[in-house]
Motif scaffolding. Structure first.
Motif, PDB file in Angstrom:
ATOM      1  N   GLY A 148       4.043  -0.771   1.029  1.00 22.07           N
ATOM      2  CA  GLY A 148       4.780   0.150   1.889  1.00 22.07           C
ATOM      3  C   GLY A 148       5.468  -0.552   3.039  1.00 22.07           C
ATOM      4  O   GLY A 148       6.635  -0.261   3.362  1.00 22.07           O
ATOM      5  N   GLN A 149       4.770  -1.508   3.668  1.00 17.78           N
ATOM      6  CA  GLN A 149       5.354  -2.218   4.802  1.00 17.78           C
ATOM      7  C   GLN A 149       6.517  -3.096   4.360  1.00 17.78           C
ATOM      8  O   GLN A 149       7.549  -3.168   5.053  1.00 17.78           O
ATOM      9  N   ALA A 150       6.381  -3.749   3.217  1.00 18.13           N
ATOM     10  CA  ALA A 150       7.470  -4.585   2.713  1.00 18.13           C
ATOM     11  C   ALA A 150       8.714  -3.744   2.428  1.00 18.13           C
ATOM     12  O   ALA A 150       9.839  -4.139   2.761  1.00 18.13           O
ATOM     13  N   LEU A 151       8.513  -2.585   1.821  1.00 20.30           N
ATOM     14  CA  LEU A 151       9.655  -1.715   1.528  1.00 20.30           C
ATOM     15  C   LEU A 151      10.292  -1.225   2.824  1.00 20.30           C
ATOM     16  O   LEU A 151      11.530  -1.239   2.970  1.00 20.30           O
ATOM     17  N   LEU A 155      14.159  -1.866   4.074  1.00 24.38           N
ATOM     18  CA  LEU A 155      15.077  -0.777   4.385  1.00 24.38           C
ATOM     19  C   LEU A 155      15.612  -0.905   5.807  1.00 24.38           C
ATOM     20  O   LEU A 155      16.813  -0.702   6.056  1.00 24.38           O
ATOM     21  N   ASP A 156      14.721  -1.246   6.748  1.00 21.25           N
ATOM     22  CA  ASP A 156      15.157  -1.424   8.139  1.00 21.25           C
ATOM     23  C   ASP A 156      16.159  -2.561   8.247  1.00 21.25           C
ATOM     24  O   ASP A 156      17.163  -2.453   8.975  1.00 21.25           O
ATOM     25  N   ASN A 187       0.079   5.528   4.044  1.00 19.10           N
ATOM     26  CA  ASN A 187      -0.332   5.196   5.412  1.00 19.10           C
ATOM     27  C   ASN A 187       0.842   4.613   6.193  1.00 19.10           C
ATOM     28  O   ASN A 187       0.964   4.825   7.403  1.00 19.10           O
ATOM     29  N   ILE A 188       1.686   3.851   5.513  1.00 16.87           N
ATOM     30  CA  ILE A 188       2.812   3.174   6.159  1.00 16.87           C
ATOM     31  C   ILE A 188       4.076   4.027   6.151  1.00 16.87           C
ATOM     32  O   ILE A 188       4.797   4.102   7.152  1.00 16.87           O
ATOM     33  N   LEU A 229       9.318   2.428  -4.450  1.00 18.82           N
ATOM     34  CA  LEU A 229       7.942   1.963  -4.278  1.00 18.82           C
ATOM     35  C   LEU A 229       7.284   2.017  -5.645  1.00 18.82           C
ATOM     36  O   LEU A 229       6.883   3.080  -6.122  1.00 18.82           O
ATOM     37  N   SER A 230       7.209   0.889  -6.327  1.00 23.80           N
ATOM     38  CA  SER A 230       6.532   0.796  -7.627  1.00 23.80           C
ATOM     39  C   SER A 230       5.190   0.135  -7.417  1.00 23.80           C
ATOM     40  O   SER A 230       5.097  -0.910  -6.763  1.00 23.80           O
TER      41      SER A 230
END
Length: 358
Positions: A148-151, A155-156, A187-188, A229-230
Motif C-alpha cells: 500500500g505504501q509503495a503504491l 501515485l504521489d 491500513n495505508i 494494488l495486486s
C-alpha cells in the motif's frame, strides 16, 4: 558330579555369550528412519515448485541424510490435499509440514495428526481452529502495508493520487494470509485513494485476475485507473495482460509479491512498479530445521506467538522487503535469489544497465 559341574559351567558360558551377542546386536542396530511429509497448496504460483520444495528438501537432507521426505502438491484442491495428508498419516509420517489449500478447513486433519502424536508445522499459511507445533511465515500484515505504501508513494510522485481510482486485486478468500495482506494495504490506503473496483481472486489465479482487470477497465474506463494494488506477482501479470489488451502504453504503478522472475523482469522494463521480496530460502530452511528437530523429539523456542482463534501458536515470522527497480541489485541479486544474467535478457539489457543491475 564332576561331569555335571562341567556341563553346568558350559551352559553358563554359552548363556553369557548369547546375552553379550544380543547386547552387541542391539547397540549396532540401525536407528529407525524418520519421515517428514511436506504439503504445498498449488503450482500456479511459481515459487512453490521452483523454490519452496527444493530448498526445503535440500535442507532436510543436509541435516538428516537418512530422513525420508513425502511430498504432495494439492493443486488448489482441498479434497485432494485431505487425501494426501491422510495417506501420509497412514504411511507413518513423523512430522507434517502443511501449507493448506484451505487453511480454515484443515483443523480435522491436524487433529488426526495430534491423535497419533505427530507434530504439525503450518507453513506459510496460518491454520485456524486447533493447536499445533509451529507456524513459519512472513509478517503478512506488514507485506500489505508495504504494498500500500509503495503504491501511494508512486501515485504521489506522479501527481495522480486524487485524479483517478485504483483497482485492488486481493488473493484467495480461503487463504488467511490474503486477509492479512488486504488489512495491511487498507491500513495505508483507506481515506487516501479512491477504490474503483475491488476483487478477491479464487486460487490466486492469474487468469481470473486478468478477467477481473478487464471488468474494471470496462466499468471505470481506461483513463480513470491510476494504479493497481495486486497482492502477488502472478495476478499482477494477469492485470498487466488485461491492460495491454486494452491498449495501455504506459502502465500505472502496479504492486506484486514473491519476486517471481517474470515480475522482476517486468519491474526492470517498467511494466510493474514493485514486488515484495520474500526470503523463501529462509522460510523453507527454518521449516526444515524445525521438522528435523521434531523428528528427534526436540524443538527450539519460538520468538513470538500468533493467535489462530483457538491457541497461541509458537511462530517464526520473517521480514518482507519492498523492491523497486533501483533495489533489485542490492537485494535479489545480492542474495543470489536470481543472478543478473537470469534477469537481464537481451530484450531488457539496456534497462538493466540503467538500473545498475549489469
Amino acid at each position: 558330579m564332576a561331569a555335571a559341574l562341567l556341563l553346568l559351567a558350559g551352559c553358563g558360558t554359552n548363556q553369557a555369550g548369547t546375552d553379550q551377542a544380543s547386547t552387541n546386536q542391539a547397540s549396532t542396530a540401525p536407528a529407525e528412519k524418520k519421515t517428514i511429509a511436506l504439503f504445498l497448496p498449488e503450482s500456479k504460483t511459481t515459487r512453490y515448485e521452483a523454490l519452496d520444495r527444493p530448498l526445503f528438501e535440500a535442507k532436510v537432507k543436509q541435516l538428516c541424510a537418512d530422513c525420508e521426505i513425502l511430498y504432495s502438491n494439492g493443486d488448489q484442491d482441498a479434497a485432494k490435499q485431505q487425501q494426501q495428508v491422510e495417506a501420509a498419516l497412514t504411511q507413518g509420517a513423523d512430522v507434517l509440514v502443511l501449507d493448506a489449500v484451505d487453511a480454515n478447513a484443515v483443523a480435522p486433519l491436524v487433529n488426526q495428526a495430534k491423535q497419533k502424536k505427530i507434530p504439525v508445522i503450518a507453513y506459510d499459511r496460518l491454520i485456524a481452529g486447533i493447536d499445533y507445533a509451529y507456524y513459519v511465515s512472513f509478517n503478512n500484515v506488514r507485506v500489505g502495508e508495504m504494498q500500500g505504501q509503495a503504491l501511494l508513494d508512486a501515485l504521489d510522485a506522479r501527481g495522480t493520487t486524487a485524479k483517478g481510482e485504483i483497482v485492488m486485486i486481493h488473493g484467495s478468500p480461503t487463504d488467511p494470509s490474503s486477509a492479512d495482506y488486504k488489512k495491511g494495504a487498507k491500513n495505508i490506503l483507506d481515506g487516501k485513494v479512491k477504490v474503483g473496483r475491488e476483487f478477491d481472486t479464487p486460487d490466486w489465479s492469474p487468469d481470473k485476475a486478468q478477467q477481473q482487470m478487464e471488468q474494471a477497465i470496462t466499468a471505470l474506463g481506461r483513463d480513470k485507473i491510476v494504479g493497481v494494488l495486486s497482492a502477488n506477482d502472478g495476478m499482477a501479470g494477469g492485470a498487466i495482460a488485461a491492460m495491454k489488451r486494452a491498449g495501455y502504453k504506459d502502465m500505472p504503478p502496479i504492486t506484486g509479491q514473491d519476486a517471481e522472475l517474470a515480475a522482476v523482469q517486468r519491474i526492470v522494463s517498467g511494466e510493474q512498479y514493485m514486488t515484495i521480496y520474500l526470503d523463501i530460502r529462509a522460510e523453507a530452511e527454518k521449516s526444515a530445521e524445525l521438522a528435523v528437530a521434531l523428528t528427534k523429539g526436540a524443538g527450539p523456542a519460538a520468538p513470538v506467538t500468533v493467535g489462530n482463534g483457538t491457541a497461541q501458536i509458537p511462530s517464526f515470522l520473517l521480514d518482507p522487503i519492498a523492491v523497486t527497480a533501483d533495489k533489485i541489485k542490492d537485494t535479489i541479486v545480492k542474495d543470489g535469489f536470481y543472478t543478473a544474467d537470469q534477469i537481464c535478457t537481451a530484450e531488457i539489457k539496456p534497462a538493466c544497465v540503467k538500473n545498475g543491475i549489469q
